[in-house]
Design a protein around this motif. Structure first.
Motif, PDB file in Angstrom:
ATOM      1  N   GLY A 461       0.781  -1.229   0.000  1.00  0.00           N
ATOM      2  CA  GLY A 461       0.000   0.000   0.000  1.00  0.00           C
ATOM      3  C   GLY A 461       0.810   1.276   0.000  1.00  0.00           C
ATOM      4  N   GLU A 462       2.137   1.167  -0.024  1.00  0.00           N
ATOM      5  CA  GLU A 462       2.992   2.349   0.084  1.00  0.00           C
ATOM      6  C   GLU A 462       2.760   3.332  -1.060  1.00  0.00           C
ATOM      7  OE1 GLU A 462       7.567   3.043  -0.790  1.00  0.00           O
ATOM      8  OE2 GLU A 462       7.291   1.735   0.940  1.00  0.00           O
ATOM      9  N   PRO A 463       2.514   4.606  -0.745  1.00  0.00           N
ATOM     10  CA  PRO A 463       2.303   5.607  -1.789  1.00  0.00           C
ATOM     11  C   PRO A 463       3.599   5.959  -2.519  1.00  0.00           C
ATOM     12  CG  PRO A 463       2.296   6.637   0.364  1.00  0.00           C
ATOM     13  CD  PRO A 463       2.376   5.161   0.606  1.00  0.00           C
ATOM     14  N   GLY A 464       3.471   6.715  -3.590  1.00  0.00           N
ATOM     15  CA  GLY A 464       4.642   7.069  -4.395  1.00  0.00           C
ATOM     16  C   GLY A 464       5.518   8.129  -3.763  1.00  0.00           C
ATOM     17  N   LEU A 465       4.924   9.014  -2.927  1.00  0.00           N
ATOM     18  CA  LEU A 465       5.677  10.098  -2.292  1.00  0.00           C
ATOM     19  C   LEU A 465       5.047  10.390  -0.938  1.00  0.00           C
ATOM     20  CD1 LEU A 465       7.842  12.380  -2.564  1.00  0.00           C
ATOM     21  CD2 LEU A 465       6.025  13.809  -3.513  1.00  0.00           C
ATOM     22  N   PHE A 466       5.886  10.425   0.101  1.00  0.00           N
ATOM     23  CA  PHE A 466       5.350  10.718   1.429  1.00  0.00           C
ATOM     24  C   PHE A 466       6.434  11.314   2.320  1.00  0.00           C
ATOM     25  CE2 PHE A 466       6.752   6.294   1.366  1.00  0.00           C
ATOM     26  CZ  PHE A 466       7.442   6.117   2.549  1.00  0.00           C
ATOM     27  N   LEU A 467       5.988  11.985   3.372  1.00  0.00           N
ATOM     28  CA  LEU A 467       6.900  12.536   4.369  1.00  0.00           C
ATOM     29  C   LEU A 467       7.337  11.424   5.307  1.00  0.00           C
ATOM     30  CD1 LEU A 467       5.119  15.896   5.275  1.00  0.00           C
ATOM     31  CD2 LEU A 467       7.253  15.627   4.009  1.00  0.00           C
ATOM     32  N   ALA A 468       8.635  11.382   5.615  1.00  0.00           N
ATOM     33  CA  ALA A 468       9.180  10.309   6.443  1.00  0.00           C
ATOM     34  C   ALA A 468      10.235  10.868   7.391  1.00  0.00           C
ATOM     35  CB  ALA A 468       9.773   9.207   5.562  1.00  0.00           C
ATOM     36  N   HIS A 469      10.706  10.015   8.288  1.00  0.00           N
ATOM     37  CA  HIS A 469      11.719  10.417   9.271  1.00  0.00           C
ATOM     38  C   HIS A 469      12.436   9.174   9.779  1.00  0.00           C
ATOM     39  CE1 HIS A 469       8.522   9.098  12.023  1.00  0.00           C
ATOM     40  NE2 HIS A 469       7.727   9.888  11.322  1.00  0.00           N
ATOM     41  N   TRP A 470      13.652   9.357  10.235  1.00  0.00           N
ATOM     42  CA  TRP A 470      14.435   8.221  10.748  1.00  0.00           C
ATOM     43  C   TRP A 470      15.441   8.710  11.763  1.00  0.00           C
ATOM     44  CZ3 TRP A 470      13.204   3.348  10.318  1.00  0.00           C
ATOM     45  CH2 TRP A 470      14.133   2.366  10.688  1.00  0.00           C
ATOM     46  N   GLY A 471      15.624   7.947  12.825  1.00  0.00           N
ATOM     47  CA  GLY A 471      16.618   8.246  13.844  1.00  0.00           C
ATOM     48  C   GLY A 471      17.423   7.006  14.164  1.00  0.00           C
ATOM     49  N   ALA A 472      18.575   7.196  14.772  1.00  0.00           N
ATOM     50  CA  ALA A 472      19.505   6.086  14.997  1.00  0.00           C
ATOM     51  C   ALA A 472      19.431   5.565  16.431  1.00  0.00           C
ATOM     52  CB  ALA A 472      20.930   6.531  14.695  1.00  0.00           C
ATOM     53  N   ASP A 473      19.558   4.242  16.581  1.00  0.00           N
ATOM     54  CA  ASP A 473      19.626   3.651  17.910  1.00  0.00           C
ATOM     55  C   ASP A 473      20.966   3.928  18.572  1.00  0.00           C
ATOM     56  OD1 ASP A 473      17.090   2.653  17.825  1.00  0.00           O
ATOM     57  OD2 ASP A 473      17.670   0.686  17.104  1.00  0.00           O
ATOM     58  N   TRP A 474      21.963   4.166  17.781  1.00  0.00           N
ATOM     59  CA  TRP A 474      23.264   4.608  18.293  1.00  0.00           C
ATOM     60  C   TRP A 474      23.917   5.470  17.210  1.00  0.00           C
ATOM     61  CZ3 TRP A 474      22.387  -0.854  17.992  1.00  0.00           C
ATOM     62  CH2 TRP A 474      22.913  -1.481  16.868  1.00  0.00           C
ATOM     63  N   PRO A 475      24.881   6.307  17.568  1.00  0.00           N
ATOM     64  CA  PRO A 475      25.428   7.283  16.611  1.00  0.00           C
ATOM     65  C   PRO A 475      26.395   6.681  15.609  1.00  0.00           C
ATOM     66  CG  PRO A 475      26.484   7.538  18.745  1.00  0.00           C
ATOM     67  CD  PRO A 475      25.413   6.501  18.929  1.00  0.00           C
ATOM     68  N   SER A 476      25.834   6.014  14.619  1.00  0.00           N
ATOM     69  CA  SER A 476      26.618   5.399  13.556  1.00  0.00           C
ATOM     70  C   SER A 476      25.767   5.360  12.298  1.00  0.00           C
ATOM     71  CB  SER A 476      27.031   3.979  13.950  1.00  0.00           C
ATOM     72  OG  SER A 476      27.395   3.226  12.813  1.00  0.00           O
ATOM     73  N   GLY A 477      26.431   5.282  11.152  1.00  0.00           N
ATOM     74  CA  GLY A 477      25.707   5.188   9.898  1.00  0.00           C
ATOM     75  C   GLY A 477      25.018   3.858   9.693  1.00  0.00           C
ATOM     76  N   GLY A 478      25.449   2.819  10.407  1.00  0.00           N
ATOM     77  CA  GLY A 478      24.885   1.484  10.228  1.00  0.00           C
ATOM     78  C   GLY A 478      23.390   1.408  10.463  1.00  0.00           C
ATOM     79  N   PRO A 479      22.911   1.746  11.679  1.00  0.00           N
ATOM     80  CA  PRO A 479      21.471   1.674  11.927  1.00  0.00           C
ATOM     81  C   PRO A 479      20.687   2.757  11.205  1.00  0.00           C
ATOM     82  CG  PRO A 479      22.610   2.586  13.829  1.00  0.00           C
ATOM     83  CD  PRO A 479      23.671   2.109  12.885  1.00  0.00           C
ATOM     84  N   PHE A 480      21.394   3.649  10.505  1.00  0.00           N
ATOM     85  CA  PHE A 480      20.722   4.677   9.726  1.00  0.00           C
ATOM     86  C   PHE A 480      20.513   4.225   8.282  1.00  0.00           C
ATOM     87  CE2 PHE A 480      19.252   8.919   9.351  1.00  0.00           C
ATOM     88  CZ  PHE A 480      19.233   9.451  10.630  1.00  0.00           C
ATOM     89  N   LEU A 481      21.542   3.625   7.692  1.00  0.00           N
ATOM     90  CA  LEU A 481      21.486   3.298   6.270  1.00  0.00           C
ATOM     91  C   LEU A 481      20.939   1.906   5.975  1.00  0.00           C
ATOM     92  CD1 LEU A 481      24.897   4.810   5.065  1.00  0.00           C
ATOM     93  CD2 LEU A 481      22.618   5.845   4.956  1.00  0.00           C
ATOM     94  N   ALA A 482      21.314   0.920   6.795  1.00  0.00           N
ATOM     95  CA  ALA A 482      20.933  -0.456   6.479  1.00  0.00           C
ATOM     96  C   ALA A 482      19.418  -0.675   6.404  1.00  0.00           C
ATOM     97  CB  ALA A 482      21.572  -1.422   7.476  1.00  0.00           C
ATOM     98  N   PRO A 483      18.626  -0.188   7.379  1.00  0.00           N
ATOM     99  CA  PRO A 483      17.183  -0.435   7.287  1.00  0.00           C
ATOM    100  C   PRO A 483      16.540   0.223   6.073  1.00  0.00           C
ATOM    101  CG  PRO A 483      17.808   0.224   9.512  1.00  0.00           C
ATOM    102  CD  PRO A 483      18.984   0.506   8.632  1.00  0.00           C
ATOM    103  N   ILE A 484      17.137   1.308   5.567  1.00  0.00           N
ATOM    104  CA  ILE A 484      16.540   2.069   4.474  1.00  0.00           C
ATOM    105  C   ILE A 484      17.013   1.584   3.104  1.00  0.00           C
ATOM    106  CG2 ILE A 484      16.191   4.402   3.536  1.00  0.00           C
ATOM    107  CD1 ILE A 484      14.997   3.922   6.328  1.00  0.00           C
ATOM    108  N   TYR A 485      18.253   1.073   3.023  1.00  0.00           N
ATOM    109  CA  TYR A 485      18.837   0.758   1.715  1.00  0.00           C
ATOM    110  C   TYR A 485      19.240  -0.698   1.518  1.00  0.00           C
ATOM    111  CZ  TYR A 485      19.170   5.836   1.212  1.00  0.00           C
ATOM    112  OH  TYR A 485      18.880   7.184   1.126  1.00  0.00           O
ATOM    113  N   ASP A 486      19.220  -1.525   2.543  1.00  0.00           N
ATOM    114  CA  ASP A 486      19.621  -2.928   2.412  1.00  0.00           C
ATOM    115  C   ASP A 486      18.447  -3.726   1.835  1.00  0.00           C
ATOM    116  OD1 ASP A 486      20.372  -5.594   2.714  1.00  0.00           O
ATOM    117  OD2 ASP A 486      21.429  -5.222   4.591  1.00  0.00           O
ATOM    118  N   GLY A 487      18.646  -4.292   0.645  1.00  0.00           N
ATOM    119  CA  GLY A 487      17.573  -5.030  -0.017  1.00  0.00           C
ATOM    120  C   GLY A 487      17.103  -6.242   0.750  1.00  0.00           C
ATOM    121  N   ARG A 488      17.959  -6.791   1.592  1.00  0.00           N
ATOM    122  CA  ARG A 488      17.597  -7.975   2.363  1.00  0.00           C
ATOM    123  C   ARG A 488      16.713  -7.626   3.559  1.00  0.00           C
ATOM    124  NH1 ARG A 488      23.868  -9.010   2.569  1.00  0.00           N
ATOM    125  NH2 ARG A 488      23.548  -6.808   3.030  1.00  0.00           N
TER     126      ARG A 488
END
Length: 576
Positions: A461-488
């Protein structure tokens, strides 16, 4: 991260309008990285007294298994110690991970799939009994129990056998997790499914709090959890609405250089109206002179009024937490399957008007990178589709013509109707107005908050364009990038956060490669490079990073606000 995102949204929603009692106030100079400037906060701290905490959101489920937190600057960190913790310093220095119960950050195997920790000598609970590695193991195991759910999901995903373990209360789980070994009372060894160089960050989570098995009362444990920190719970009523802490006589500062524990008593009152909290802090009469809040911001209307009162200005703390608000594309939905359309939207955005809609430059810093602009995340400056401060509608219109839309384009932007300064109608309207100048007509689709979350996190049901937000569980790029860009990590029958449904082998491989690194500085640089690479795909449009402005009482000293949490650190505060 998912739960932290919800918490941060509730925190942002606490920013409200009121006239400050006792005259107008002025916040500190913009761009000043200090938590606050001058005033009583610089006086030498001393032991004694009672610190009051005035919060809007109750400290529910005060059980280390159920908390979704690293215990950074808030109340849990006063009671629950973990294998590692954050460095208790202002700003960027506070984004480093340091030992807590453990002697170091852990010793990894060559491929970072096995992590070994040694506990410090002389660690004790509030009753004087010794803290053992077996207690840390048991504390982790009980976090797998269904009745104690709510904590971060990483242990279930990372530990060998974690996905099938039911917790120690089930017959199948009474033998414990074989992937956690305790060869002696001070040694604990973790066996992971795959390399995880950031395990020291994970070990800050409250699930790593030791719990003595003999004192475990299941869901009732939260009423009086056994303290390993400088304070113990003496009262917990209303499911965390009133929480009173007093000194743990068996805590030793020699084993805990991070927490100062100056006050004799911590009195937490939650479930308060946000306007009342700010009013009480600004007035500062009686016990409120020694009060702080860890979840209630000053809002736009308040900041517009703060001028000319130096004393109040010195009592405004500024915090930055690793968090990004952005536009999300679903390239599976036309016309966003065309990169030129996504790029056109990126060029057309007016970040100044968006920041104003989010409360102004004091509360929202314009963003052109997905990663927050902090070193620990691996921040690497880039602006692939430079729109300047107010957008580039001419460049956007040119791209639309190249994409075949010579007469403009009509699209829909989905957002929440909640007034939370993140996905609000005001921000959606600011985007709508900016895109109109480029020939893009935007229809706004506002959904009730629960419907919004269900819609945008559903692959179907995901629309084509929407407002979103993301925060990290710890200060690193890992928990920021992996959930958003990791295909697995695409979730087809649940809450999906890879909104672009991106499954790029080169991106997945780089995530795996960085996860093997145990040099956290080197890993940060790689995360920054990956952010720049994925940014070229134009599947997000970074909008702004939030800034937190919070008052503290006039008798509060030693204010420390780190880039890990963006929250005043209670473990550092003095009121005498």
């Amino acid at each position: 991260m998912r739960q932290l995102s919800v918490i941060s949204r509730r925190v942002a929603a606490a920013a409200v309008s009121l006239v400050l009692v006792g005259g107008a106030a002025a916040c500190g100079p913009e761009g000043d990285d200090d938590a606050a400037s001058g005033g009583e906060r610089d006086a030498a701290p001393a032991k004694g007294g009672t610190l009051s905490v005035l919060n809007a959101v109750p400290q529910e489920n005060f059980d280390p298994a159920r908390l979704y937190t690293s215990g950074g600057g808030n109340v849990p960190s006063l009671v629950f110690r973990t294998l590692t913790t954050r460095n208790r310093e202002d700003g960027a220095a506070g984004a480093k991970v340091v030992p807590d119960l453990a002697t170091d950050l852990g010793k990894p195997s060559e491929n970072a799939t096995v992590w070994t920790y040694k506990l410090k000598a002389g660690l004790k609970y509030e009753d004087g009994s010794a803290i053992t590695s077996g207690d840390v193991k048991y504390g982790i195991e009980r976090s797998f129990a269904a009745e104690l759910s709510g904590g971060a999901p990483y242990l279930r995903d990372w530990l060998v056998g974690g996905d099938d373990y039911p917790g120690p209360y089930e017959k199948k789980g009474k033998g414990g997790l074989d992937s956690i070994e305790t060869p002696d009372a001070r040694t604990i060894v973790f066996h992971l499914k795959k390399p995880e160089g950031e395990f020291p960050y994970l070990a800050t989570q409250t699930q790593f709090t030791p719990v003595p098995k003999a004192k475990d009362e299941g869901t009732k444990y939260e009423e009086h959890p056994v303290s390993s920190g400088p304070y113990k719970v003496v009262k917990n009523t209303g499911d965390g609405e009133r929480l009173v802490l007093e000194r743990n006589p068996h805590w030793s500062a020699k084993t805990d250089p991070e927490r100062h524990a100056y006050p004799d008593r911590i009195d937490v009152k939650s479930g308060l109206d946000s306007a009342v909290i700010n009013q009480r802090l600004s007035t500062g009469s009686g016990a409120d002179a020694a009060a702080v809040t860890t979840d209630t911001n000053l809002g736009p209307a308040e900041l517009a009024q703060v001028s000319g009162d130096k004393k109040l200005a010195d009592r405004v703390g500024t915090g930055r937490f690793g968090y990004t608000n952005y536009l999300a594309f679903n390239p599976k939905v036309k016309p966003f399957d065309d990169p030129k359309v996504r790029q056109a939207v990126s060029y057309a955005v007016n970040r100044t008007s968006v920041a104003n809609a989010a409360g102004g430059s004091s509360l929202a810093e314009p963003a052109t990178t997905y990663l927050p602009n902090q070193k620990s995340f691996g921040y690497t400056p880039y602006d692939h589709f430079p729109a300047g401060k107010t957008g580039d509608p001419k460049k956007a219109a040119k791209l639309l013509r190249e994409a075949g839309y010579k007469n403009g384009l009509k699209i829909t932007l989905t957002h929440s109707t909640a007034k939370d300064f993140e996905t609000s109608p005001e921000i959606a309207s600011a985007v709508q107005d900016a895109l109109k100048k480029a020939g893009i007509t935007v229809k706004l689709e506002g959904l009730e908050d629960n419907d919004y979350k269900e819609t945008v996190h559903s692959v179907k049901g995901e629309p084509g364009l929407f407002l979103a937000h993301w925060g990290a569980d710890w200060p690193s790029g890992g928990p920021f990038l992996a959930p958003i860009y990791d295909g697995r990590q695409i979730v087809r029958n649940g809450s999906n956060y890879n909104h672009a449904q991106l499954d790029d082998a080169s991106v997945n491989d780089e995530i795996d490669a960085v996860n093997k690194l145990t040099d956290l500085d080197a890993a940060a640089r790689r995360w920054g490079a990956l952010d720049k690479k994925t940014g070229e795909k134009a599947v997000t449009v970074p909008l702004f990073h939030p800034v937190y402005k919070r008052l503290f009482g006039k008798d509060v000293k030693n204010v420390v606000i780190s880039d890990w949490t963006g929250v005043l650190d209670i473990s550092q505060v003095s009121v005498k």
